[in-house]
Design a protein around this motif. Sequence first.
Motif, PDB file in Angstrom:
ATOM      1  N   ASP A  81       0.851  -1.192   0.000  1.00  0.00           N
ATOM      2  CA  ASP A  81       0.000   0.000   0.000  1.00  0.00           C
ATOM      3  C   ASP A  81       0.882   1.235   0.000  1.00  0.00           C
ATOM      4  O   ASP A  81       2.054   1.167   0.357  1.00  0.00           O
ATOM      5  N   TRP A  98      -5.046   6.720  -1.828  1.00  0.00           N
ATOM      6  CA  TRP A  98      -4.242   5.651  -1.242  1.00  0.00           C
ATOM      7  C   TRP A  98      -4.464   4.398  -2.066  1.00  0.00           C
ATOM      8  O   TRP A  98      -5.608   4.019  -2.323  1.00  0.00           O
ATOM      9  N   TYR A 100      -4.000   0.309  -2.239  1.00  0.00           N
ATOM     10  CA  TYR A 100      -3.778  -0.788  -1.299  1.00  0.00           C
ATOM     11  C   TYR A 100      -4.374  -2.078  -1.839  1.00  0.00           C
ATOM     12  O   TYR A 100      -5.211  -2.073  -2.749  1.00  0.00           O
TER      13      TYR A 100
END
Length: 213
Positions: A81, A98, A100
């Motif tokens: 991530d 983000w 991930y």
Amino acid sequence: MYTREQFSLPLPAMCAFVRAKSFGVLATHHAGEILTSPLPVDLRSTDDGELFVAGHVARANDMSEVFATGAPATITVLGPDTYVPAEWFGTRSRIPTWLYCAVEIRGRLEPSDPGRTRADVEVMIDRLQRSAVEGPPWTLDEIPANLSEGYLKGITGFRLRGLRLTSCFRLNQRKGGTDTLAEALRADADSAVRELARLVLEPPTTGGGCPVS
């Protein structure tokens, strides 16, 4: 775990991801508390194809009291991530995000007796040893019996049954700037972040635009 179709892996790919990582966080609820334990995760199947997870925790862990209750539980297995600033897309007009990779396993706990606990530990050690070193894999029989017996007395085994697997691999699917993003990821010092560069270019998800091998 919340996810969307474009972030989801096919079941065989989820199983392969969990087996490759073999480590996650078990979470359950007992007596008004949320209990969590990071632990090795051994995803296997019965002879008739039913998936289950075999695992164990320290006997002193409060979670060991929950296994006999048949409580629902989840195991979360995480992959690489990273935070992604807008600049990594080659523009300041994108919202930072983000990336991930995660698989969640839901099921119900059941306790394992000492015999099954030992067998499950031996199966997991054998699999992990074969993936880590060459030659005959290490076994519990290679240490004095009093040491292996002491170790096994200090743990409580469980199985998680009735599984439902969910995945969320957020890899910039169906959005622009992927080539610029991959270039920025490849330049990172962290090898896990560099692995994300390959994944954003070839998402292994069902709606990611490429098949899972």
